[in-house]
Motif scaffolding. Structure first.
Motif, PDB file in Angstrom:
ATOM      1  N   GLY A 153       0.812  -1.215   0.000  1.00  0.00           N
ATOM      2  CA  GLY A 153       0.000   0.000   0.000  1.00  0.00           C
ATOM      3  C   GLY A 153       0.841   1.258   0.000  1.00  0.00           C
ATOM      4  N   GLU A 154       1.887   1.298   0.813  1.00  0.00           N
ATOM      5  CA  GLU A 154       2.721   2.495   0.885  1.00  0.00           C
ATOM      6  C   GLU A 154       3.423   2.763  -0.434  1.00  0.00           C
ATOM      7  OE1 GLU A 154       6.577   4.210   3.413  1.00  0.00           O
ATOM      8  OE2 GLU A 154       5.581   2.348   4.037  1.00  0.00           O
ATOM      9  N   LEU A 155       3.963   1.714  -1.060  1.00  0.00           N
ATOM     10  CA  LEU A 155       4.695   1.906  -2.313  1.00  0.00           C
ATOM     11  C   LEU A 155       3.760   2.326  -3.442  1.00  0.00           C
ATOM     12  CD1 LEU A 155       7.383   1.780  -3.768  1.00  0.00           C
ATOM     13  CD2 LEU A 155       6.996  -0.671  -4.154  1.00  0.00           C
ATOM     14  N   VAL A 156       2.590   1.693  -3.530  1.00  0.00           N
ATOM     15  CA  VAL A 156       1.648   2.046  -4.598  1.00  0.00           C
ATOM     16  C   VAL A 156       1.104   3.450  -4.377  1.00  0.00           C
ATOM     17  CG1 VAL A 156      -0.556   1.465  -5.672  1.00  0.00           C
ATOM     18  CG2 VAL A 156       1.053  -0.354  -5.080  1.00  0.00           C
ATOM     19  N   GLU A 157       0.785   3.796  -3.138  1.00  0.00           N
ATOM     20  CA  GLU A 157       0.272   5.137  -2.875  1.00  0.00           C
ATOM     21  C   GLU A 157       1.313   6.203  -3.230  1.00  0.00           C
ATOM     22  OE1 GLU A 157      -1.877   7.765   0.672  1.00  0.00           O
ATOM     23  OE2 GLU A 157      -1.084   5.768   1.115  1.00  0.00           O
ATOM     24  N   GLU A 158       2.557   5.935  -2.914  1.00  0.00           N
ATOM     25  CA  GLU A 158       3.617   6.898  -3.227  1.00  0.00           C
ATOM     26  C   GLU A 158       3.686   7.202  -4.713  1.00  0.00           C
ATOM     27  OE1 GLU A 158       8.284   6.354  -3.919  1.00  0.00           O
ATOM     28  OE2 GLU A 158       7.672   5.848  -1.875  1.00  0.00           O
ATOM     29  N   ARG A 159       3.474   6.182  -5.529  1.00  0.00           N
ATOM     30  CA  ARG A 159       3.671   6.368  -6.962  1.00  0.00           C
ATOM     31  C   ARG A 159       2.376   6.639  -7.722  1.00  0.00           C
ATOM     32  NH1 ARG A 159       8.821   5.998  -7.982  1.00  0.00           N
ATOM     33  NH2 ARG A 159       8.326   6.442 -10.171  1.00  0.00           N
ATOM     34  N   PHE A 160       1.227   6.164  -7.203  1.00  0.00           N
ATOM     35  CA  PHE A 160      -0.009   6.256  -7.977  1.00  0.00           C
ATOM     36  C   PHE A 160      -1.170   6.919  -7.242  1.00  0.00           C
ATOM     37  CE2 PHE A 160       2.335   2.725  -9.840  1.00  0.00           C
ATOM     38  CZ  PHE A 160       2.264   3.020 -11.192  1.00  0.00           C
ATOM     39  N   GLY A 161      -1.061   7.104  -5.948  1.00  0.00           N
ATOM     40  CA  GLY A 161      -2.157   7.709  -5.205  1.00  0.00           C
ATOM     41  C   GLY A 161      -2.990   6.676  -4.467  1.00  0.00           C
ATOM     42  N   LEU A 167      -9.056   0.983  -4.611  1.00  0.00           N
ATOM     43  CA  LEU A 167     -10.014   0.481  -5.607  1.00  0.00           C
ATOM     44  C   LEU A 167      -9.490  -0.673  -6.452  1.00  0.00           C
ATOM     45  CD1 LEU A 167     -11.384   3.927  -6.801  1.00  0.00           C
ATOM     46  CD2 LEU A 167     -12.597   2.245  -5.408  1.00  0.00           C
ATOM     47  N   LEU A 168      -8.174  -0.792  -6.581  1.00  0.00           N
ATOM     48  CA  LEU A 168      -7.617  -1.820  -7.463  1.00  0.00           C
ATOM     49  C   LEU A 168      -6.726  -2.807  -6.720  1.00  0.00           C
ATOM     50  CD1 LEU A 168      -6.822   0.398 -10.588  1.00  0.00           C
ATOM     51  CD2 LEU A 168      -8.568  -1.389 -10.415  1.00  0.00           C
ATOM     52  N   VAL A 169      -5.775  -2.291  -5.957  1.00  0.00           N
ATOM     53  CA  VAL A 169      -4.834  -3.194  -5.297  1.00  0.00           C
ATOM     54  C   VAL A 169      -5.515  -3.990  -4.189  1.00  0.00           C
ATOM     55  CG1 VAL A 169      -2.707  -3.316  -3.947  1.00  0.00           C
ATOM     56  CG2 VAL A 169      -2.870  -1.736  -5.889  1.00  0.00           C
ATOM     57  N   GLY A 175      -8.162 -11.125  -2.750  1.00  0.00           N
ATOM     58  CA  GLY A 175      -8.431 -12.409  -3.365  1.00  0.00           C
ATOM     59  C   GLY A 175      -7.309 -13.405  -3.176  1.00  0.00           C
ATOM     60  N   VAL A 176      -6.067 -12.949  -3.200  1.00  0.00           N
ATOM     61  CA  VAL A 176      -4.916 -13.848  -3.109  1.00  0.00           C
ATOM     62  C   VAL A 176      -4.555 -14.154  -1.663  1.00  0.00           C
ATOM     63  CG1 VAL A 176      -2.474 -14.125  -3.674  1.00  0.00           C
ATOM     64  CG2 VAL A 176      -4.011 -13.044  -5.321  1.00  0.00           C
ATOM     65  N   TYR A 177      -4.434 -13.109  -0.841  1.00  0.00           N
ATOM     66  CA  TYR A 177      -3.956 -13.276   0.531  1.00  0.00           C
ATOM     67  C   TYR A 177      -5.047 -13.106   1.586  1.00  0.00           C
ATOM     68  CZ  TYR A 177       0.800 -12.859  -1.337  1.00  0.00           C
ATOM     69  OH  TYR A 177       1.973 -13.065  -2.023  1.00  0.00           O
ATOM     70  N   ALA A 178      -6.222 -12.623   1.192  1.00  0.00           N
ATOM     71  CA  ALA A 178      -7.236 -12.208   2.168  1.00  0.00           C
ATOM     72  C   ALA A 178      -6.636 -11.208   3.137  1.00  0.00           C
ATOM     73  CB  ALA A 178      -7.813 -13.408   2.920  1.00  0.00           C
ATOM     74  N   GLY A 179      -5.728 -10.365   2.625  1.00  0.00           N
ATOM     75  CA  GLY A 179      -5.021  -9.413   3.472  1.00  0.00           C
ATOM     76  C   GLY A 179      -5.243  -7.992   3.032  1.00  0.00           C
ATOM     77  N   HIS A 180      -4.491  -7.083   3.642  1.00  0.00           N
ATOM     78  CA  HIS A 180      -4.625  -5.653   3.383  1.00  0.00           C
ATOM     79  C   HIS A 180      -3.319  -5.087   2.849  1.00  0.00           C
ATOM     80  CE1 HIS A 180      -8.580  -5.348   5.274  1.00  0.00           C
ATOM     81  NE2 HIS A 180      -8.123  -6.160   6.214  1.00  0.00           N
ATOM     82  N   ALA A 181      -3.432  -4.191   1.889  1.00  0.00           N
ATOM     83  CA  ALA A 181      -2.262  -3.665   1.206  1.00  0.00           C
ATOM     84  C   ALA A 181      -1.288  -2.985   2.148  1.00  0.00           C
ATOM     85  CB  ALA A 181      -2.705  -2.688   0.109  1.00  0.00           C
ATOM     86  N   ASP A 182      -1.792  -2.337   3.182  1.00  0.00           N
ATOM     87  CA  ASP A 182      -0.909  -1.613   4.091  1.00  0.00           C
ATOM     88  C   ASP A 182      -0.191  -2.522   5.079  1.00  0.00           C
ATOM     89  OD1 ASP A 182      -1.472   0.887   2.978  1.00  0.00           O
ATOM     90  OD2 ASP A 182      -3.241   1.153   4.234  1.00  0.00           O
ATOM     91  N   LEU A 183      -0.509  -3.806   5.072  1.00  0.00           N
ATOM     92  CA  LEU A 183       0.124  -4.753   5.993  1.00  0.00           C
ATOM     93  C   LEU A 183       0.966  -5.802   5.291  1.00  0.00           C
ATOM     94  CD1 LEU A 183      -2.880  -5.398   8.432  1.00  0.00           C
ATOM     95  CD2 LEU A 183      -0.967  -3.816   8.748  1.00  0.00           C
ATOM     96  N   ILE A 184       0.881  -5.873   3.969  1.00  0.00           N
ATOM     97  CA  ILE A 184       1.560  -6.933   3.229  1.00  0.00           C
ATOM     98  C   ILE A 184       2.881  -6.420   2.663  1.00  0.00           C
ATOM     99  CG2 ILE A 184       1.421  -8.395   1.173  1.00  0.00           C
ATOM    100  CD1 ILE A 184      -1.523  -8.725   1.701  1.00  0.00           C
ATOM    101  N   SER A 185       3.922  -7.207   2.816  1.00  0.00           N
ATOM    102  CA  SER A 185       5.256  -6.859   2.338  1.00  0.00           C
ATOM    103  C   SER A 185       5.312  -6.799   0.818  1.00  0.00           C
ATOM    104  CB  SER A 185       6.263  -7.898   2.836  1.00  0.00           C
ATOM    105  OG  SER A 185       7.451  -7.868   2.074  1.00  0.00           O
ATOM    106  N   ALA A 186       5.778  -5.664   0.306  1.00  0.00           N
ATOM    107  CA  ALA A 186       5.937  -5.545  -1.146  1.00  0.00           C
ATOM    108  C   ALA A 186       7.047  -6.458  -1.642  1.00  0.00           C
ATOM    109  CB  ALA A 186       6.231  -4.099  -1.518  1.00  0.00           C
ATOM    110  N   ARG A 187       8.123  -6.576  -0.879  1.00  0.00           N
ATOM    111  CA  ARG A 187       9.231  -7.420  -1.328  1.00  0.00           C
ATOM    112  C   ARG A 187       8.813  -8.886  -1.399  1.00  0.00           C
ATOM    113  NH1 ARG A 187      13.934  -4.864  -2.014  1.00  0.00           N
ATOM    114  NH2 ARG A 187      14.431  -2.981  -0.806  1.00  0.00           N
ATOM    115  N   ALA A 188       7.935  -9.326  -0.505  1.00  0.00           N
ATOM    116  CA  ALA A 188       7.506 -10.712  -0.501  1.00  0.00           C
ATOM    117  C   ALA A 188       6.382 -10.977  -1.492  1.00  0.00           C
ATOM    118  CB  ALA A 188       7.053 -11.121   0.902  1.00  0.00           C
TER     119      ALA A 188
END
Length: 469
Positions: A153-161, A167-169, A175-188
């Motif tokens: 979430g942090e990386l996408v927000e920085e670059r795209f808002g 609405l998209l991420v 669907g994949v992780y049943a998780g939240h963008a602000d808690l999931i590791s971008a590197r992983a």
């Protein structure tokens, strides 16, 4: 639990015990038994193997109530299916949608929700003009500096808002992780995104991703992914014992001792090598004495619980539905996070329903998914309430108001491990700790990815590690 002599007592070959009968454990046992150099025993705690791959009858028709597809562009899953004699098929080419802002909107081409073609966003209604302008301006940003880890979430927000995140991420990660963008590791979870962002513009680097491919993205099995576990067992050359709860794992005199069964009637199984293909929490308990650092790290891995509600409808009562289903952003405040129109996605599912309804009517199967990380309250209701809210939201989203012929509710408690910030470093520490114990390895969805090919890949890595020690 089946009875009989422990493997290895007659042949004298080294004995490998695999704990856990999900796809990770099955893939481990299958691969380990191929060359015949080891006796292989798989122990599964419940009365069936397969883990999150499961078939159940809905209106008398066996359909998937767990994972229904696997990535096709990564080879491990399709290779295993074909190796055990199963046919591999691909879903229909049909659009998917996002249910947001009071309607369905066609999902644009994305990298896990990150838009790849700004010119195609004009028809995605929930995004405002200034949101699209922000996306178009992404190439003007300097390369991102990612020190350590960062959330998706942090990386996408920085670059795209933020709108792109919400609405998209979010619906795709849900669907994949049943998780939240602000808690999931971008590197992983999205290493490709990190690579693009740290080298410059995500959009400019993503332009090199072809818009057409020689191979479809996803694959399935006619009759359901739930056929794979039994096919692996049938082809495997290894012993399976179900109803075999492993309560303790110890090591003495260069061998492993596994305490199996009830506390009142325990059994000791010995092994030269052990692979733990169990979820993070039970693996942590079994490693507490042998590899305490790995146990502490795995005990900290959180998980999400989900439920899949599968419906059978009379085809005559269902008007045409759009595409193959829809995703729901958590910001919409809905109970369901996705719906898959299985009959539209898989030709075998549509064919399976022909003539199977009352008085020979055709049936159509579709399913909803509910449950996100740290939102367990959604699922803390009776099955009937999950069915009711699913039907109500299907009616609101796509106008489906038919009465189901049959319904099945499948709950997956703690079914999806969460890849939190620092996940890659955590797993490296786990593997380093486990590697200090000769003959021991771990694999499963908690390590290198939650999809079927990634889980099989972790099994292959576990076996390779055993061979090096």
């Amino acid at each position: 639990m089946t009875s009989g002599p422990e493997p290895g007592q007659v042949s004298g070959r080294p004995r490998l015990v695999v704990v856990g009968g999900g796809i990770a454990g099955l893939a481990t046992a299958y691969a380990a038994a191929r060359d015949g150099s080891r006796e292989v025993l798989l122990l599964e705690a419940i009365d069936r193997v397969g883990g999150k791959l499961r078939l159940a009858e809905v209106a008398g028709v066996p359909v998937d109530v767990g994972a229904e597809a696997m990535l096709n562009r990564r080879p491990e899953g399709v290779d295993l299916a074909r190796a055990v004699g199963l046919e591999v098929v691909h879903p229909a080419v049909a659009e998917s949608n996002v249910w947001a802002a009071g309607g369905l909107h066609r999902l644009p081409r994305t990298l896990m929700g990150v838009p790849l073609d700004p010119d195609a966003l004009g028809g995605f209604g929930p995004l405002r003009a200034d949101d699209v302008a922000r996306i178009r301006a992404e190439p003007d940003l300097p390369a991102s500096v990612v020190e350590g880890d960062v959330s998706v979430g942090e990386l996408v927000e920085e670059r795209f808002g933020r709108a792109v995140v919400d609405l998209l991420v979010e619906p795709l990660l849900g669907g994949v992780y049943a998780g939240h963008a602000d808690l999931i590791s971008a590197r992983a979870a999205l290493p490709q995104l990190v690579d693009y962002a740290t080298r410059g513009s995500v959009l400019e680097h993503a332009a090199s991703i072809p818009t057409t491919y020689d191979a479809p993205v996803f694959a399935g099995i006619p009759g359901g992914m739930g056929l794979l576990p039994d096919a692996v067992v049938a082809a495997g050359g290894f012993e399976v014992r179900t109803g075999a709860v492993v309560r303790e794992l110890a090591r003495a005199d260069g061998r492993f001792r596994l305490t199996v069964g009830s506390a009142a009637d325990p059994e000791t199984v010995t092994a030269d090598q052990v692979v733990l293909a169990t979820p993070a929490a039970p693996t942590a308990r079994l490693l507490a004495d042998l590899a305490p650092e790995a146990a502490r790290e795995l005990a900290a891995v959180e998980s999400a619980s989900v439920a899949v509600v599968t419906f059978a409808f009379s085809a005559a009562q269902v008007d045409e539905l759009p595409g193959s289903g829809f995703l729901v952003p958590p910001s919409e405040g809905r109970a369901i996070k996705a719906s898959t129109f299985s009959f539209a996605k898989w030709a075998w599912t549509r064919a399976a329903g022909v003539g199977r309804g009352p008085s020979g009517a055709d049936l159509l199967f579709l399913r909803t998914s509910l449950g996100r990380h740290r939102e367990e309250a959604t699922l803390q209701v009776p099955d009937e309430e999950l069915v009711r809210v699913s039907l109500a939201e299907l009616a609101e989203a796509v106008g489906l108001r038919a009465t189901p012929v049959d319904v099945h509710v499948q709950r997956w408690g703690g079914g999806l491990p969460q890849y939190a910030l620092g996940h890659l470093d955590r797993i490296a520490r786990v593997r380093e700790s486990v590697a200090s114990v000769p003959g021991l390895a771990v694999c499963g969805a908690a390590y290198d990815g939650v999809g079927i090919p990634a889980v099989i890949g972790s099994a292959e890595r576990a076996l390779a590690g055993l061979g090096e020690r």
